[in-house]
Each structure stands twice: as C-alpha cells, then as structure tokens.
Enzyme design. Structure first.
Site, PDB file in Angstrom:
ATOM      1  N   GLY A   1       3.242   5.686  -3.269  1.00 40.01           N
ATOM      2  CA  GLY A   1       4.385   6.436  -3.778  1.00 40.01           C
ATOM      3  C   GLY A   1       4.454   6.432  -5.291  1.00 40.01           C
ATOM      4  O   GLY A   1       4.728   7.458  -5.926  1.00 40.01           O
TER       5      GLY A   1
ATOM      6  N   ALA B   1       0.833  -1.202   0.000  1.00 44.31           N
ATOM      7  CA  ALA B   1       0.000   0.000   0.000  1.00 44.31           C
ATOM      8  C   ALA B   1       0.869   1.255   0.000  1.00 44.31           C
ATOM      9  O   ALA B   1       0.612   2.206  -0.740  1.00 44.31           O
ATOM     10  CB  ALA B   1      -0.942   0.001   1.202  1.00 44.31           C
ATOM     11  N   ASP B   2       1.894   1.280   0.832  1.00 44.90           N
ATOM     12  CA  ASP B   2       2.829   2.400   0.851  1.00 44.90           C
ATOM     13  C   ASP B   2       3.507   2.577  -0.501  1.00 44.90           C
ATOM     14  O   ASP B   2       3.597   3.690  -1.035  1.00 44.90           O
ATOM     15  CB  ASP B   2       3.910   2.163   1.902  1.00 44.90           C
ATOM     16  CG  ASP B   2       3.475   2.539   3.306  1.00 44.90           C
ATOM     17  OD1 ASP B   2       2.707   3.504   3.447  1.00 44.90           O
ATOM     18  OD2 ASP B   2       3.901   1.873   4.257  1.00 44.90           O
ATOM     19  N   LEU B   3       4.018   1.484  -1.034  1.00 45.71           N
ATOM     20  CA  LEU B   3       4.789   1.567  -2.272  1.00 45.71           C
ATOM     21  C   LEU B   3       3.913   1.986  -3.443  1.00 45.71           C
ATOM     22  O   LEU B   3       4.319   2.814  -4.269  1.00 45.71           O
ATOM     23  CB  LEU B   3       5.463   0.223  -2.547  1.00 45.71           C
ATOM     24  CG  LEU B   3       6.500  -0.181  -1.491  1.00 45.71           C
ATOM     25  CD1 LEU B   3       6.924  -1.626  -1.674  1.00 45.71           C
ATOM     26  CD2 LEU B   3       7.710   0.737  -1.547  1.00 45.71           C
TER      27      LEU B   3
END
Length: 398
Positions: free
Chosen positions: A185, A180-182
């Site tokens: 980004g 989810a973070d990646l």
C-alpha cells in the site's frame, strides 16, 4: 441501518482536488488509498453489496451489535463508501461514470479479474486518458506465477522475510504486522503521487504496478546484498542485528532492554558503564564484536542483571547510547511521545461515536491539512456520491 453522515469536503492538503476511485479490498489497496485520503484526496470506496471482506475480520468486533470490525477501521479512514454490483449492467455503467470523473483508480483483484468485468487498462484509458491506475497483486501482474492469489503471510514466506525472522532457521516467524500488505500500500501510494506529478507534464495517466512479493523484496536492503554481492545467505538472528554488535534485546534484572550500539564511539560508552574493557581484542571493532557476539551478549547480560530496566534506561540515556523499552500496544498508544507526533487521531464514527485511530506517519508544517473522517459504514455515502457525480458531470461535460 440508514445513516446520514455529513462528510466534510476534502478541500485541503497536498492532494486536495484529486479524486480516487478505490475498488480495492482487504488491506494492501485500502491502506494505499487511505494514505492518499490523509493527504486530502477524495476517496470513494466502491464495495460489493456484501461489503469489503475485512468488515467481517475479527475479533475484536465493537458496536452495539458487535458487528463492526476494528480491522476494517484501521484501513479506511477519510473515505466515502458506496455499494456497486460490478457484474450488473447498472453497476458497470456507474463505474464508467466514476472513472470519467476520477484521477486515480486503485484495484487489487487477481490478475485478469478487472479485464473480465470489462475494465481492461485499455478500456479505462479510453474512458479517461488522464486516469492513473494503481494495480496491486500478490506476485506481480505477469511472469510464470503472476496469476497466483496472494495474502500477506504467504508473501512473507515466499519473499524470504520469514527466513530472516525468528530464533533460528528451524523456526521461522512471520512479522507480527501484515507487513507485506502494508508495504504494498505504501509503495503503491508513492507510485501514484509520482504518476500524478508526471501527468502535470504529459497530460496522460499511466499504470502503476506493485505486489506483495515486490513490497518485501524491495525492502531486503542489506539482507539482499549480503547474498547478491557477498554470496552469504542471511539467517535469522532472533532479537539481534544481522551485521552490528551489540545491537538487540538484552536481559536485565526485571525484564529486557534494547540497545543499538552502532559504532565504536557508542561501544566505548557502553563498555565503560558495564565495566567491560572496550579495547580487549575480541571486542575492539564491530567485526571483532560480531565474531564473538554470543560471548559479548553473555558478558553484557551478566552486568545488566545488577539493575532494573529503569536504571539502565536512565544510564544509557545520559550517555547518549540509543536504548529503549519493549512496549505493548496499549503502552504505545498511551505514550505521550506517540500522541505528540499526531500518531493518534480522534474521529466521530456514525455508530461508535468518538473513537481513536492510528494516525498518519506524515506531518506537514503550517496550516492547510484536512481533518480526518471516520471509516464509513457500508454504503453510507451512496446518495452523496451520486449527487456529487451528477454535479461533476454537469460541470465537466463528460
């Protein structure tokens, strides 16, 4: 520790000349900023005096003092680091100066935090009407739950990804990477590039918003339409595809092999080498094969048990059937194919010396791409950035 680091100018690449003010921390924002840095942008990472919290995330830690986080190293190549106390008058003044000289500002504070620090969208665009602002939140900047704090695993669960992952509905799994973070980004960097292109026409910046929630829902793809159009709630299928059979991981004599038999032509080749009648009614089409998937897997694994992974990889490779091993991370980084694609880069770290990092997934033909610089030590570029800022202000008169 005082460090003198000769950071090469970011004077090559598609985003050469673009200045990115990276106020983000942890993973989503830093990953997006890193992608822009890979493309030649000058990325100035602004950290609180105690540093980005990911500097303390581990193990593993490396270095003479065992205090350098490999987690931090993963998301901060091609950046300069300065420290700023944004709650102080001096710190806010420095941020204002940097905003005036930047093309992009990236932040992933909780909703409202930047406003309380005196840097609302309106204020930022007063300082620099051409500024593009990338804002990454957990669950969106507005809506009934827009103010919730968001971390990767929470978002994976809330956005439905964990309900699709694992062996069964009784045991949902998180995706092993902080996906989810990646993805947030990646989506954020994509939005920034689009806004930079638009600015060439309009002369004005705009706000780009994404979230961990949006990043996962945005890649539901066929799982999403299974429900929105088909009215079917997708369930976890372990290591097998939700719509295609046979497609997944299968046991053979000494471990597991993966096969992706995505059409009837590939199925006929696969069935032949496994001595299965491809025209038997229960296996004739993908719809038939999926309806009898458990029986099909059992028949295939019975045949695969006769030989090793190496044998079957050679057999399927000769037939043109997509097949592969399941590699550990160390095997991936020693694989010649990975290295041939530029997916491992060597940088000279100020403390660790030459180290290898995961590289950019993008490749451009021809020359003119920038080299890579190591993730910075905390505040190592304070003097260099202030000198650059003074020169930039004299040059641009603002």
């Amino acid at each position: 520790m005082e460090l003198t680091v000769d950071q090469p100018l970011r004077d090559q690449g598609p985003l050469s000349g673009v200045v990115v003010l990276d106020l983000s921390r942890a993973l989503a924002g830093p990953h997006g900023a890193q992608m822009l840095g890979d493309l030649g942008a000058r990325v100035i990472k602004v950290e609180q005096p105690s540093g980005d919290e990911s500097r303390g995330w581990g193990p593993p830690f490396v270095g003479p003092e065992h205090d350098i986080s490999t987690y931090f190293l993963a998301a901060n190549r091609n950046k300069q680091s300065i420290t700023v106390d944004m709650k102080s008058a001096e710190g806010r003044e420095l941020i204002e100066r940097l905003v005036r000289q930047s093309d992009v500002l990236i932040e992933n504070f909780r909703t409202g935090v930047l406003d309380r620090l005196g840097f609302s969208v309106e204020r930022l665009h007063e300082l620099n009407p051409r500024l593009i602002i990338l804002s990454i939140t957990g669950f969106g900047h507005d809506g009934p739950e827009g103010g919730r704090p968001g971390y990767d695993q929470i978002a994976q669960g809330e956005a439905g990804l964990m309900s699709l992952t694992g062996p069964s509905t009784a045991e949902p799994y998180r995706v092993g990477a902080s996906i989810a973070d990646l993805l947030a980004g990646i989506h954020g960097a994509y939005g920034v590039v689009a806004a930079l292109y638009e600015r060439e026409r309009t002369g004005r910046g705009r706000v780009v918003r994404t979230s961990l929630l949006a990043s996962v829902v945005g890649v539901h793809s066929y799982h999403g339409t299974a429900w929105t159009v088909g009215g079917s709630v997708p369930r976890p299928g372990g290591n097998h595809h939700a719509s295609i059979a046979p497609y997944g991981a299968f046991h053979c004599a000494d471990g597991m092999i993966q096969l992706a038999v995505a059409n009837d032509g590939l199925w006929r080749k696969t069935a032949k080498v496994l001595y299965i009648d491809p025209d038997t009614p229960k296996y004739a089409t993908n719809r038939d094969r999926f309806a009898h998937r458990e029986e099909l897997i059992a028949d295939m694994e019975h045949a695969l048990a006769a030989h090793t992974r190496e044998h079957w990889l050679a057999e399927f490779g000769a037939l043109g059937v997509p097949a592969g091993a399941i590699r550990s991370i160390d095997e991936v980084y020693s694989w010649d194919q990975v290295r041939s694609q530029g997916l491992v880069v060597t940088v000279d770290h100020p403390v660790l010396g030459p180290i290898e990092l995961p590289g950019s997934p993008l490749r451009f033909d021809g020359d003119g791409m920038p080299g890579h610089t190591a993730p910075p030590a905390l505040g190592q570029d304070q003097d260099a950035v202030l000198t650059w800022l003074d020169e930039r202000e004299r040059e641009h008169g603002r």
